[in-house]
Design a protein around this motif. Structure first.
Motif, PDB file in Angstrom:
ATOM      1  N   UNK A  78      22.654   9.572  14.227  1.00 34.74           N
ATOM      2  CA  UNK A  78      22.315  10.711  13.371  1.00 34.74           C
ATOM      3  C   UNK A  78      20.894  11.202  13.639  1.00 34.74           C
ATOM      4  N   UNK A  79      19.971  10.286  13.833  1.00 34.61           N
ATOM      5  CA  UNK A  79      18.587  10.653  14.154  1.00 34.61           C
ATOM      6  C   UNK A  79      18.523  11.409  15.477  1.00 34.61           C
ATOM      7  N   UNK A  80      19.287  10.940  16.468  1.00 34.91           N
ATOM      8  CA  UNK A  80      19.260  11.602  17.775  1.00 34.91           C
ATOM      9  C   UNK A  80      19.828  13.014  17.682  1.00 34.91           C
ATOM     10  N   UNK A  81      20.819  13.220  16.816  1.00 41.82           N
ATOM     11  CA  UNK A  81      21.396  14.560  16.652  1.00 41.82           C
ATOM     12  C   UNK A  81      20.359  15.543  16.120  1.00 41.82           C
ATOM     13  N   UNK A  82      19.565  15.105  15.160  1.00 40.48           N
ATOM     14  CA  UNK A  82      18.512  15.968  14.603  1.00 40.48           C
ATOM     15  C   UNK A  82      17.496  16.324  15.691  1.00 40.48           C
ATOM     16  N   UNK A  83      17.077  15.328  16.472  1.00 44.28           N
ATOM     17  CA  UNK A  83      16.156  15.599  17.581  1.00 44.28           C
ATOM     18  C   UNK A  83      16.769  16.563  18.589  1.00 44.28           C
ATOM     19  N   UNK A  84      18.071  16.374  18.865  1.00 42.77           N
ATOM     20  CA  UNK A  84      18.754  17.245  19.816  1.00 42.77           C
ATOM     21  C   UNK A  84      18.760  18.692  19.369  1.00 42.77           C
ATOM     22  N   UNK A  85      18.936  18.927  18.081  1.00 42.88           N
ATOM     23  CA  UNK A  85      18.907  20.300  17.556  1.00 42.88           C
ATOM     24  C   UNK A  85      17.534  20.930  17.747  1.00 42.88           C
ATOM     25  N   UNK A  86      16.477  20.150  17.500  1.00 40.86           N
ATOM     26  CA  UNK A  86      15.109  20.667  17.669  1.00 40.86           C
ATOM     27  C   UNK A  86      14.831  20.999  19.134  1.00 40.86           C
ATOM     28  N   UNK A  87      15.143  20.057  20.029  1.00 38.31           N
ATOM     29  CA  UNK A  87      14.877  20.270  21.450  1.00 38.31           C
ATOM     30  C   UNK A  87      15.668  21.430  22.028  1.00 38.31           C
ATOM     31  N   UNK A  88      16.923  21.550  21.655  1.00 40.00           N
ATOM     32  CA  UNK A  88      17.753  22.649  22.167  1.00 40.00           C
ATOM     33  C   UNK A  88      17.240  23.998  21.690  1.00 40.00           C
ATOM     34  N   UNK A  89      16.810  24.063  20.436  1.00 37.93           N
ATOM     35  CA  UNK A  89      16.274  25.314  19.902  1.00 37.93           C
ATOM     36  C   UNK A  89      15.017  25.730  20.651  1.00 37.93           C
ATOM     37  N   UNK A  90      14.153  24.767  20.969  1.00 36.39           N
ATOM     38  CA  UNK A  90      12.919  25.077  21.708  1.00 36.39           C
ATOM     39  C   UNK A  90      13.233  25.605  23.105  1.00 36.39           C
ATOM     40  N   UNK A  91      14.191  24.989  23.786  1.00 38.72           N
ATOM     41  CA  UNK A  91      14.547  25.449  25.133  1.00 38.72           C
ATOM     42  C   UNK A  91      15.138  26.857  25.101  1.00 38.72           C
ATOM     43  N   UNK A  92      15.994  27.095  24.124  1.00 37.96           N
ATOM     44  CA  UNK A  92      16.672  28.390  24.039  1.00 37.96           C
ATOM     45  C   UNK A  92      15.700  29.525  23.761  1.00 37.96           C
ATOM     46  N   UNK A 159      26.194  38.167  33.684  1.00 35.44           N
ATOM     47  CA  UNK A 159      25.477  38.847  32.600  1.00 35.44           C
ATOM     48  C   UNK A 159      24.047  39.073  33.064  1.00 35.44           C
ATOM     49  N   UNK A 160      23.592  40.278  33.019  1.00 36.95           N
ATOM     50  CA  UNK A 160      22.254  40.588  33.519  1.00 36.95           C
ATOM     51  C   UNK A 160      21.188  40.241  32.476  1.00 36.95           C
ATOM     52  N   UNK A 161      20.004  39.896  32.964  1.00 35.48           N
ATOM     53  CA  UNK A 161      18.883  39.623  32.076  1.00 35.48           C
ATOM     54  C   UNK A 161      18.826  38.170  31.628  1.00 35.48           C
ATOM     55  N   UNK A 162      17.941  37.917  30.662  1.00 39.05           N
ATOM     56  CA  UNK A 162      17.681  36.558  30.208  1.00 39.05           C
ATOM     57  C   UNK A 162      18.719  36.037  29.218  1.00 39.05           C
ATOM     58  N   UNK A 163      19.585  36.907  28.722  1.00 41.02           N
ATOM     59  CA  UNK A 163      20.596  36.480  27.745  1.00 41.02           C
ATOM     60  C   UNK A 163      21.508  35.409  28.327  1.00 41.02           C
ATOM     61  N   UNK A 164      21.766  35.470  29.641  1.00 42.64           N
ATOM     62  CA  UNK A 164      22.686  34.518  30.274  1.00 42.64           C
ATOM     63  C   UNK A 164      22.159  33.091  30.159  1.00 42.64           C
ATOM     64  N   UNK A 165      20.934  32.866  30.645  1.00 34.93           N
ATOM     65  CA  UNK A 165      20.445  31.482  30.641  1.00 34.93           C
ATOM     66  C   UNK A 165      20.072  31.007  29.233  1.00 34.93           C
ATOM     67  N   UNK A 166      19.652  31.935  28.360  1.00 37.93           N
ATOM     68  CA  UNK A 166      19.332  31.527  26.988  1.00 37.93           C
ATOM     69  C   UNK A 166      20.614  31.106  26.247  1.00 37.93           C
ATOM     70  N   UNK A 167      21.702  31.831  26.465  1.00 42.48           N
ATOM     71  CA  UNK A 167      22.965  31.463  25.817  1.00 42.48           C
ATOM     72  C   UNK A 167      23.470  30.129  26.347  1.00 42.48           C
ATOM     73  N   UNK A 168      23.378  29.951  27.668  1.00 40.92           N
ATOM     74  CA  UNK A 168      23.830  28.704  28.279  1.00 40.92           C
ATOM     75  C   UNK A 168      23.064  27.509  27.708  1.00 40.92           C
ATOM     76  N   UNK A 169      21.756  27.656  27.576  1.00 39.62           N
ATOM     77  CA  UNK A 169      20.944  26.580  27.003  1.00 39.62           C
ATOM     78  C   UNK A 169      21.213  26.418  25.509  1.00 39.62           C
ATOM     79  N   UNK A 170      21.485  27.512  24.819  1.00 37.61           N
ATOM     80  CA  UNK A 170      21.705  27.468  23.380  1.00 37.61           C
ATOM     81  C   UNK A 170      22.958  26.714  22.986  1.00 37.61           C
ATOM     82  N   UNK A 171      23.949  26.673  23.880  1.00 37.08           N
ATOM     83  CA  UNK A 171      25.190  25.958  23.567  1.00 37.08           C
ATOM     84  C   UNK A 171      24.934  24.462  23.407  1.00 37.08           C
ATOM     85  N   UNK A 172      23.773  23.977  23.878  1.00 36.76           N
ATOM     86  CA  UNK A 172      23.414  22.571  23.663  1.00 36.76           C
ATOM     87  C   UNK A 172      23.374  22.212  22.172  1.00 36.76           C
TER      88      UNK A 172
END
Length: 495
Positions: A78-92, A159-172
């Motif tokens: 459960x602790x790792x899941x919370x950290x994962x949400x924070x890290x994924x949000x920062x990358x996105x 998909x053109x622009x930065x939306x492609x890689x931001x969405x891909x990272x956001x699915x984390x």
């Protein structure tokens, strides 16, 4: 397999999707020119953000020296899941490279925790005859997440622009959120409960997990409980804590086996091939789009391999499974090196040879993705005793991440500088390890976790058959505790 046990195992093995998706999205985004240009990346900085992720993974594994035994396997997840949400949000949402790297580090810590604690948890809740398939399910989820990422990554490429890689990272965010929500319906590990003296809870969890399991007597869970408790008492009486890893020869041997396997597992070269396959495909003359298609095929082949391994591991055993893995990996590695060398010797003009190199890579990947990935979580979790299982598994995955940090940092430069010669090193390592494996690694198929100690000369409190003599005593004791608890709850309190 009982339905409740199946659901619990599905939950635990879902932890491998963390790693599979994170690893896969790194491969895909490196094929996006918009991503490369946004952060102005080169071979050095590409290696740096890869190292940042795996560095975080190593930290997460080291945290598992303490967290799972102190707070439990479930609370650690459960602790790792919370950290994962924070890290994924920062990358996105990253607007600069330092923020992106920081997000990769935090996400890496989360993945390091969950990826190394889940095999421990899984081995402790699975009945003996299915532990191998649990490892296969873990491997399948890694490969499925990787495959899913690569095919989605291919679709987002258009998909053109930065939306492609931001969405891909956001699915984390999805695996972390899903696992956190589902965790509130999961039980604590019964072996951890016994370690903490919460015996009645442990018996109840085992009843729910293994009571009436197909292939077992109705009282199997009671025998298992008594065996776990008796073995835990021996470890307490002998003061076999964490330092036993260094003091007890049989524990040291187990640790040597696990760490040796982990090291040679990474020196197969799978991480350089998987993480930087886009660069390899481009070097062999393929286009950007077709390179992304090939990464999707790689992931799909890994899923097929994991499904195949799941059908045989509990039938043929752990040792034969690894022999099958190397029967693909060593010939595949030789093909890869030889054909790549021939491709370059012809001045890179023979495109047919470039295609043949891909065949060597895929032949190699088929052996590793399912068979090797199935062996690792199954074997590393089951050869270690309960009191050091979490620490030993964490050590294994920490070493994994440390070696990967080295590999992801040097691979882009090594491919540019020496190309196929770099992968010749890994073929030699494969040959060395298979000899070590034949000599020193015992078979563990169909044994309870407590009985595996016999393979290393440890004192085992009782076999499962001997535990059967205490079934009536255990049930009577449990009923007495339940009655006492009930009386205590309903009796009026006097001030």
């Amino acid at each position: 397999m009982q339905k409740y046990q199946l659901l619990c195992i599905l939950f635990v093995t879902f932890g491998s999707i963390f790693y599979g998706y994170d690893s896969g999205c790194t491969t895909s985004v490196l094929g996006y020119s918009d991503f490369i240009e946004y952060f102005n990346l080169n071979a050095t900085t590409i290696g740096a953000f890869g190292s940042a992720y795996y560095g975080g993974g190593a930290v997460g594994c080291f945290l598992n020296y303490y967290l799972p035994d102190r707070f439990g396997r479930l609370r650690t997840i459960q602790f790792s899941c919370v950290l994962g949400l924070i890290g994924s949000a920062m990358q996105t949402g990253a607007t600069n490279f330092p923020v992106f790297c920081a997000g990769r580090v935090i996400g890496g810590i989360a993945c390091g925790i969950v990826f190394s604690v889940c095999p421990t948890y899984a081995s402790e809740i699975a009945s003996p005859e299915i532990r191998g398939r649990v490892g296969a399910m873990y491997a399948f989820n890694v490969n499925f997440a990787y495959m899913f990422t690569e095919w989605v990554g291919l679709g987002f490429y258009f998909i053109k622009g930065n939306a492609a890689w931001r969405t891909l990272l956001g699915i984390q965010l999805v695996p972390a959120a899903a696992m956190l929500i589902a965790s509130f319906w999961m039980p604590f590990s019964p072996r951890w409960l016994v370690m903490k003296g919460r015996d009645d809870e442990a018996l109840e969890v085992l009843r729910r997990l293994h009571g009436g399991t197909h292939g077992h007597e109705d009282d199997f869970y009671v025998k298992e409980y008594h065996q776990i408790r008796a073995q835990n008492q021996i470890e307490k009486d002998n003061k076999l804590g964490l330092m036993a890893i260094f003091k007890k020869p049989s524990y040291r041997k187990r640790m040597y086996l696990v760490l040796t396997f982990t090291a040679f597992c990474q020196f197969t070269g799978i991480i350089p091939l998987q993480n930087y396959q886009v660069q390899i495909y481009l070097k062999l003359g393929f286009s950007n789009v077709f390179s992304l298609v090939l990464t999707g095929v790689w992931g799909t082949l890994g899923c097929i391999s994991a499904i195949t391994a799941s059908q045989v591991i509990d039938r043929i055993g752990r040792r034969p499974l690894l022999f099958v893995a190397y029967s693909f990996m060593i010939p595949g590695g030789i093909l890869l090196v030889a054909l790549w060398a021939s491709f370059e010797a012809t001045g890179s003009a023979n495109f047919a040879l470039g295609k043949a190199v891909i065949f060597g890579m895929f032949f190699y990947g088929f052996g590793y993705s399912g068979f090797m990935n199935t062996f690792w979580p199954a074997y590393c979790g089951e050869v270690m005793p309960t009191n050091i299982r979490a620490t030993a598994t964490a050590s294994s995955y920490a070493l994994f991440n440390i070696i990967v940090i080295l590999l992801v940092q040097v691979t882009p430069m090594a491919i540019e500088a020496i190309s196929w010669k770099y992968f010749m090193i890994f073929v030699i390592c494969d040959v060395i390890f298979i000899i070590i494996f034949i000599l020193f690694f015992p078979e563990t198929k169909n044994k309870t976790l407590e009985e595996i100690g016999l393979l290393f000369g440890d004192e085992v409190a009782e076999t499962l058959e001997e535990a059967g003599q205490h079934v009536d005593d255990v049930l009577h004791e449990h009923e007495k505790h339940a009655s006492a608890h009930y009386v205590d709850e309903v009796q009026p309190k006097h001030v």
